[in-house]
Design an enzyme around this catalytic site. Structure first.
Site, PDB file in Angstrom:
ATOM      1  N   TRP A 113       0.873  -1.191   0.000  1.00  0.00           N
ATOM      2  CA  TRP A 113       0.000   0.000   0.000  1.00  0.00           C
ATOM      3  C   TRP A 113       0.906   1.234   0.000  1.00  0.00           C
ATOM      4  O   TRP A 113       1.802   1.335   0.857  1.00  0.00           O
ATOM      5  CB  TRP A 113      -0.863  -0.057   1.259  1.00  0.00           C
ATOM      6  CG  TRP A 113      -1.875   1.019   1.428  1.00  0.00           C
ATOM      7  CD1 TRP A 113      -2.757   1.485   0.500  1.00  0.00           C
ATOM      8  CD2 TRP A 113      -2.137   1.743   2.639  1.00  0.00           C
ATOM      9  NE1 TRP A 113      -3.557   2.453   1.058  1.00  0.00           N
ATOM     10  CE2 TRP A 113      -3.193   2.629   2.376  1.00  0.00           C
ATOM     11  CE3 TRP A 113      -1.597   1.730   3.920  1.00  0.00           C
ATOM     12  CZ2 TRP A 113      -3.710   3.485   3.330  1.00  0.00           C
ATOM     13  CZ3 TRP A 113      -2.109   2.576   4.884  1.00  0.00           C
ATOM     14  CH2 TRP A 113      -3.157   3.450   4.597  1.00  0.00           C
ATOM     15  N   LYS A 137     -13.674  -1.532   5.968  1.00  0.00           N
ATOM     16  CA  LYS A 137     -14.202  -2.392   4.920  1.00  0.00           C
ATOM     17  C   LYS A 137     -15.224  -3.380   5.474  1.00  0.00           C
ATOM     18  O   LYS A 137     -16.329  -3.496   4.970  1.00  0.00           O
ATOM     19  CB  LYS A 137     -13.058  -3.168   4.245  1.00  0.00           C
ATOM     20  CG  LYS A 137     -12.316  -2.416   3.194  1.00  0.00           C
ATOM     21  CD  LYS A 137     -11.364  -1.404   3.692  1.00  0.00           C
ATOM     22  CE  LYS A 137     -10.573  -0.764   2.570  1.00  0.00           C
ATOM     23  NZ  LYS A 137      -9.697   0.307   2.993  1.00  0.00           N
ATOM     24  N   ASP A 152      -0.555  -5.483   9.351  1.00  0.00           N
ATOM     25  CA  ASP A 152      -1.635  -4.586   8.935  1.00  0.00           C
ATOM     26  C   ASP A 152      -2.789  -5.479   8.485  1.00  0.00           C
ATOM     27  O   ASP A 152      -2.659  -6.244   7.525  1.00  0.00           O
ATOM     28  CB  ASP A 152      -1.151  -3.674   7.797  1.00  0.00           C
ATOM     29  CG  ASP A 152      -2.155  -2.570   7.513  1.00  0.00           C
ATOM     30  OD1 ASP A 152      -3.237  -2.568   8.133  1.00  0.00           O
ATOM     31  OD2 ASP A 152      -1.860  -1.706   6.675  1.00  0.00           O
TER      32      ASP A 152
HETATM   33  C1  LMR Z   1      -6.971   1.591  -0.506  1.00  0.00           C
HETATM   34  O1  LMR Z   1      -5.882   1.008  -0.523  1.00  0.00           O
HETATM   35  O2  LMR Z   1      -7.583   1.916  -1.536  1.00  0.00           O
HETATM   36  C2  LMR Z   1      -7.630   1.878   0.812  1.00  0.00           C
HETATM   37  O3  LMR Z   1      -6.874   1.343   1.836  1.00  0.00           O
HETATM   38  C3  LMR Z   1      -7.962   3.312   1.005  1.00  0.00           C
HETATM   39  C4  LMR Z   1      -6.757   4.174   1.222  1.00  0.00           C
HETATM   40  O4  LMR Z   1      -6.771   4.934   2.193  1.00  0.00           O
HETATM   41  O5  LMR Z   1      -5.816   4.146   0.425  1.00  0.00           O
END
Ligand code: LMR
Length: 406
Positions: free
Chosen positions: A139, A255, A220
């Site tokens: 992420w 989510k 996470d």
């Molecule tokens: C995502 O990866 O789309 C979600 O976790 C929302 C975000 O805050 O990025």
């Protein structure tokens, strides 16, 4: 023009910061005038009609909260105690050794992002030279959060693009060379962005390497229930949380409770014993106090209400299962539709991936083309939010993907 006496204006000649690689896309999507536009960027669940629903269990909990008039005074720094108990029950089960012994302590946080930030700040406070190892890819906010907290970030291989699977050997080889005391960030399930998770046996091997090399696991866990089930998805947590070992776990309920805007998350510290858990939580609280002071109440009250009532909890579990089933159904339909629209590529890996996201293998050029020519928004690394696919948008989506990839 008058200048300030120190001749150091803060904002003069300032260049804008680049837009966020995920949330910035939704900003651009909202401004896009094309009626056929499709947003598969940010990880937000949509139902078959393309709406992000408020769960029925959440509505009922809100009705009860309104009737009981719980007030709007501050919560403690670590949030609601009954919420913390609910979080630990979801992670471990109420009768787990970790829960019974009291060697876990949980702070409620504004979403999973603040949980990761509180973990990062606490790590920096206790071990400022510790490096944090993150998966490649991960992420995009992970490296930003750890860097903002002052920590150095390193990467370990995770995704094998040729196999569309886990690069386990390369991952373990890299981790086994990390200096003792390093932090290893793991995704508890539904890896973001790849949708590729370790099997139970692979989790065991990862935990073996972590503990053999004296590394510290930080998990996470933002998609509990979106992989194989609420309980089934704790396989990684269970592999990591061995007797006597330490860990930190960041939960998000954006989510699985659909509580995106309420910002509901938690940081759980697992220590060797109760005294160490209490001491470590005191440092977490110090970090929180100088950041956002104390968490918002409403979302956590909703979660606590649902988890503590057997009927509401059963209803919520069904609602999570329905979201999971719809996403997995869309994975299958996507693969079929790609075939129907004439794509010659093998897309079957999309069906194997888990959670909201699929790592499509689309290149940055193809992603740009989808956006400019077809008003389809996906993340630059090729991540597609499968939870945003519907029967209505699937055919135009697949035709566009086939057009840019053939
Ligand atoms: C995502 O990866 O789309 C979600 O976790 C929302 C975000 O805050 O990025």
């Amino acid at each position: 023009m008058t200048t300030n006496p120190l001749n150091c204006l803060m904002f003069e000649n300032l260049q804008p910061a680049p837009p966020d690689s995920i949330l910035g896309l939704t900003e651009a999507f909202l401004k896009d005038p094309r009626p056929e536009k499709i947003n598969l960027s940010v990880g937000v669940y949509q139902d078959a009609r393309g709406k992000t629903p408020t769960l029925e269990s959440v509505k009922e909990a809100e009705r009860r909260l309104l009737a009981s008039d719980v007030g709007k005074s501050y919560l403690p720094i670590s949030g609601l105690a009954e919420y913390a108990a609910g979080v630990q029950g979801l992670l471990f089960g109420d009768s787990h050794e970790i829960v019974i012994s009291g060697r876990a302590s949980t702070a409620q946080t504004p979403g999973g992002t603040a949980a990761v930030r509180a973990a990062a700040d606490t790590i920096y406070r206790l071990h400022p030279t510790a490096k944090v190892w993150i998966s490649q890819p991960t992420w995009p906010n992970h490296p930003s959060i750890f860097s903002a907290a002052g920590l150095k970030v390193e990467i370990y291989p995770y995704f094998d693009a040729e196999k569309n699977g886990l690069a386990l050997d390369a991952m373990l080889k890299t981790l086994s060379k990390a200096p003792p005391g390093s932090v290893v960030l793991l995704h508890g399930g539904c890896h973001n962005p790849t949708g590729v998770d370790p099997t139970p046996e692979q989790w065991r091997k990862i935990a073996d390497v972590i503990f053999a090399h004296h590394l510290f696991p930080l998990v996470d866990f933002a998609y509990q229930g979106f992989g194989d089930g609420i309980h089934e998805d704790t396989v990684g947590i269970n592999a990591i949380c061995r007797p006597g070992h330490e860990a930190m776990i960041c939960s998000s309920f954006s989510k699985n409770f659909g509580l995106y805007a309420e910002r509901v998350g938690a940081l759980t510290v697992v220590a060797a014993d109760r005294a160490s858990a209490e001491a470590s939580m005191s440092h977490v609280k110090t970090c929180i106090r100088s950041n956002y002071s104390n968490p918002p109440a409403h979302g956590a009250r909703i979660v606590a209400t649902i988890l503590s009532d057997s009927n509401l909890r059963a209803q919520w579990e069904q609602e999570v299962a329905a979201m999971r089933d719809r996403i997995n159904g869309m994975r299958r339909t996507f693969v079929e539709t790609m075939r129907k629209v004439g794509s010659t590529r093998d897309w079957s890996f999309i069906e194997q991936q888990r959670g909201m996201f699929s790592f499509s293998g689309l290149t940055p050029v193809q992603v740009d083309q989808l956006r400019s020519e077809y008003a389809i928004y996906i993340v630059g690394n090729g991540r597609i939010n499968v939870a945003g696919m519907t029967e209505q948008n699937l055919t135009p989506l697949c035709k566009a993907i086939a057009a840019v990839t053939e």
